[in-house]
Scaffold this motif. Sequence first.
Motif, PDB file in Angstrom:
ATOM      1  N   LEU A 146     -32.254  20.747 -72.375  1.00  0.00           N
ATOM      2  CA  LEU A 146     -31.381  19.699 -71.632  1.00  0.00           C
ATOM      3  C   LEU A 146     -30.004  19.312 -72.210  1.00  0.00           C
ATOM      4  CD1 LEU A 146     -34.465  17.203 -71.243  1.00  0.00           C
ATOM      5  CD2 LEU A 146     -33.313  18.522 -69.561  1.00  0.00           C
ATOM      6  N   GLU A 147     -30.026  19.615 -73.370  1.00  0.00           N
ATOM      7  CA  GLU A 147     -28.403  19.140 -73.853  1.00  0.00           C
ATOM      8  C   GLU A 147     -27.611  20.413 -73.540  1.00  0.00           C
ATOM      9  OE1 GLU A 147     -25.318  17.724 -76.472  1.00  0.00           O
ATOM     10  OE2 GLU A 147     -27.229  17.017 -75.350  1.00  0.00           O
ATOM     11  N   ARG A 148     -28.402  21.478 -73.309  1.00  0.00           N
ATOM     12  CA  ARG A 148     -27.135  22.678 -72.836  1.00  0.00           C
ATOM     13  C   ARG A 148     -27.112  22.299 -71.435  1.00  0.00           C
ATOM     14  NH1 ARG A 148     -30.819  25.813 -75.783  1.00  0.00           N
ATOM     15  NH2 ARG A 148     -32.149  26.374 -73.928  1.00  0.00           N
ATOM     16  N   MET A 149     -27.732  21.773 -70.580  1.00  0.00           N
ATOM     17  CA  MET A 149     -27.466  21.537 -69.312  1.00  0.00           C
ATOM     18  C   MET A 149     -26.447  20.388 -69.217  1.00  0.00           C
ATOM     19  SD  MET A 149     -30.095  20.202 -66.105  1.00  0.00           S
ATOM     20  CE  MET A 149     -30.892  21.685 -65.924  1.00  0.00           C
ATOM     21  N   ARG A 150     -26.724  19.313 -69.813  1.00  0.00           N
ATOM     22  CA  ARG A 150     -25.881  18.318 -70.110  1.00  0.00           C
ATOM     23  C   ARG A 150     -24.330  18.644 -70.371  1.00  0.00           C
ATOM     24  NH1 ARG A 150     -22.944  14.858 -73.172  1.00  0.00           N
ATOM     25  NH2 ARG A 150     -23.834  15.989 -75.100  1.00  0.00           N
ATOM     26  N   LEU A 151     -24.207  19.429 -71.508  1.00  0.00           N
ATOM     27  CA  LEU A 151     -22.918  19.846 -71.755  1.00  0.00           C
ATOM     28  C   LEU A 151     -22.515  20.788 -70.703  1.00  0.00           C
ATOM     29  CD1 LEU A 151     -23.456  20.954 -75.547  1.00  0.00           C
ATOM     30  CD2 LEU A 151     -22.003  18.937 -74.739  1.00  0.00           C
ATOM     31  N   SER A 152     -23.152  21.548 -69.969  1.00  0.00           N
ATOM     32  CA  SER A 152     -22.415  22.458 -68.799  1.00  0.00           C
ATOM     33  C   SER A 152     -22.044  21.657 -67.392  1.00  0.00           C
ATOM     34  CB  SER A 152     -23.585  23.541 -68.357  1.00  0.00           C
ATOM     35  OG  SER A 152     -24.685  23.012 -67.565  1.00  0.00           O
ATOM     36  N   LEU A 153     -22.959  20.456 -67.262  1.00  0.00           N
ATOM     37  CA  LEU A 153     -22.622  19.373 -66.165  1.00  0.00           C
ATOM     38  C   LEU A 153     -21.350  18.638 -66.530  1.00  0.00           C
ATOM     39  CD1 LEU A 153     -26.137  18.862 -64.881  1.00  0.00           C
ATOM     40  CD2 LEU A 153     -24.377  20.413 -63.959  1.00  0.00           C
ATOM     41  N   GLY A 154     -20.981  18.176 -67.706  1.00  0.00           N
ATOM     42  CA  GLY A 154     -20.074  17.454 -68.246  1.00  0.00           C
ATOM     43  C   GLY A 154     -18.696  17.785 -67.888  1.00  0.00           C
ATOM     44  N   TYR A 155     -17.666  16.869 -67.901  1.00  0.00           N
ATOM     45  CA  TYR A 155     -16.455  17.253 -67.170  1.00  0.00           C
ATOM     46  C   TYR A 155     -15.661  18.114 -68.376  1.00  0.00           C
ATOM     47  CZ  TYR A 155     -14.064  13.666 -70.259  1.00  0.00           C
ATOM     48  OH  TYR A 155     -13.410  13.099 -71.155  1.00  0.00           O
ATOM     49  N   GLU A 156     -16.086  18.011 -69.749  1.00  0.00           N
ATOM     50  CA  GLU A 156     -15.543  18.830 -70.811  1.00  0.00           C
ATOM     51  C   GLU A 156     -15.769  20.278 -70.497  1.00  0.00           C
ATOM     52  OE1 GLU A 156     -17.592  16.283 -71.409  1.00  0.00           O
ATOM     53  OE2 GLU A 156     -16.778  14.800 -72.780  1.00  0.00           O
ATOM     54  N   ALA A 157     -16.815  20.767 -69.938  1.00  0.00           N
ATOM     55  CA  ALA A 157     -16.857  22.063 -69.577  1.00  0.00           C
ATOM     56  C   ALA A 157     -16.018  22.355 -68.448  1.00  0.00           C
ATOM     57  CB  ALA A 157     -18.245  22.320 -69.178  1.00  0.00           C
ATOM     58  N   THR A 158     -15.730  21.621 -67.557  1.00  0.00           N
ATOM     59  CA  THR A 158     -14.572  21.898 -66.787  1.00  0.00           C
ATOM     60  C   THR A 158     -13.390  22.368 -67.052  1.00  0.00           C
ATOM     61  OG1 THR A 158     -15.883  20.566 -64.869  1.00  0.00           O
ATOM     62  CG2 THR A 158     -13.681  21.197 -64.330  1.00  0.00           C
ATOM     63  N   LEU A 159     -13.102  21.167 -68.068  1.00  0.00           N
ATOM     64  CA  LEU A 159     -11.746  21.205 -68.850  1.00  0.00           C
ATOM     65  C   LEU A 159     -11.742  22.702 -69.603  1.00  0.00           C
ATOM     66  CD1 LEU A 159     -11.307  17.632 -70.555  1.00  0.00           C
ATOM     67  CD2 LEU A 159     -10.229  18.480 -68.437  1.00  0.00           C
TER      68      LEU A 159
ATOM     69  N   ARG B   5     -12.613  25.307 -68.505  1.00  0.00           N
ATOM     70  CA  ARG B   5     -12.325  26.413 -67.775  1.00  0.00           C
ATOM     71  C   ARG B   5     -11.020  26.386 -66.979  1.00  0.00           C
ATOM     72  NH1 ARG B   5     -17.656  24.898 -66.191  1.00  0.00           N
ATOM     73  NH2 ARG B   5     -16.963  23.733 -64.327  1.00  0.00           N
ATOM     74  N   GLY B   6     -10.329  25.517 -67.659  1.00  0.00           N
ATOM     75  CA  GLY B   6      -8.849  25.577 -67.146  1.00  0.00           C
ATOM     76  C   GLY B   6      -8.355  24.159 -66.439  1.00  0.00           C
ATOM     77  N   TYR B   7      -9.409  23.436 -66.084  1.00  0.00           N
ATOM     78  CA  TYR B   7      -8.986  22.355 -65.109  1.00  0.00           C
ATOM     79  C   TYR B   7      -8.212  21.068 -65.864  1.00  0.00           C
ATOM     80  CZ  TYR B   7     -11.320  24.881 -61.467  1.00  0.00           C
ATOM     81  OH  TYR B   7     -11.546  25.612 -60.353  1.00  0.00           O
ATOM     82  N   ALA B   8      -7.823  20.052 -65.476  1.00  0.00           N
ATOM     83  CA  ALA B   8      -7.555  18.882 -66.100  1.00  0.00           C
ATOM     84  C   ALA B   8      -7.964  17.762 -65.430  1.00  0.00           C
ATOM     85  CB  ALA B   8      -5.880  19.038 -65.967  1.00  0.00           C
TER      86      ALA B   8
END
Length: 114
Positions: free
Chosen positions: A44-57, A59-62
């Motif tokens: 569940l923690e891995r899923m939470r981290l993958s869905l959080g906006y920090e994971a998107t950051l 990948r190069g987004y802002a």
Amino acid sequence: ARLSLRPAERGIATGRRDLDALSRRLTARGKEQLAAQRARLDALERMRLSLGYEATLQRGYAVVRKGEAVVTRAAEAQGAPLLEIQFADGRVTVGTKAARRKPPPAPPEQGELL
């Protein structure tokens, strides 16, 4: 007839063996359940981290903010005096704060020429 303690001692020994066996089974089962719950929590923690906006950051987004609000449209950012852009490695502020307009100073008084 004489009473013997042997049957009682055998019953106590059997009860102790049964209790020890149950205790071992209960301990093993508790450890299994704890390990299963820990694995589920980790997933569940891995899923939470993958869905959080920090994971998107990562990948190069802002994320762009105007004050406390997240800006999602160009129209929202248009004309904003100050924006904050969050990248994976930090935040940058762009623009300038709107200077408060001060009233122009009063012109110096001129003396009378005549």
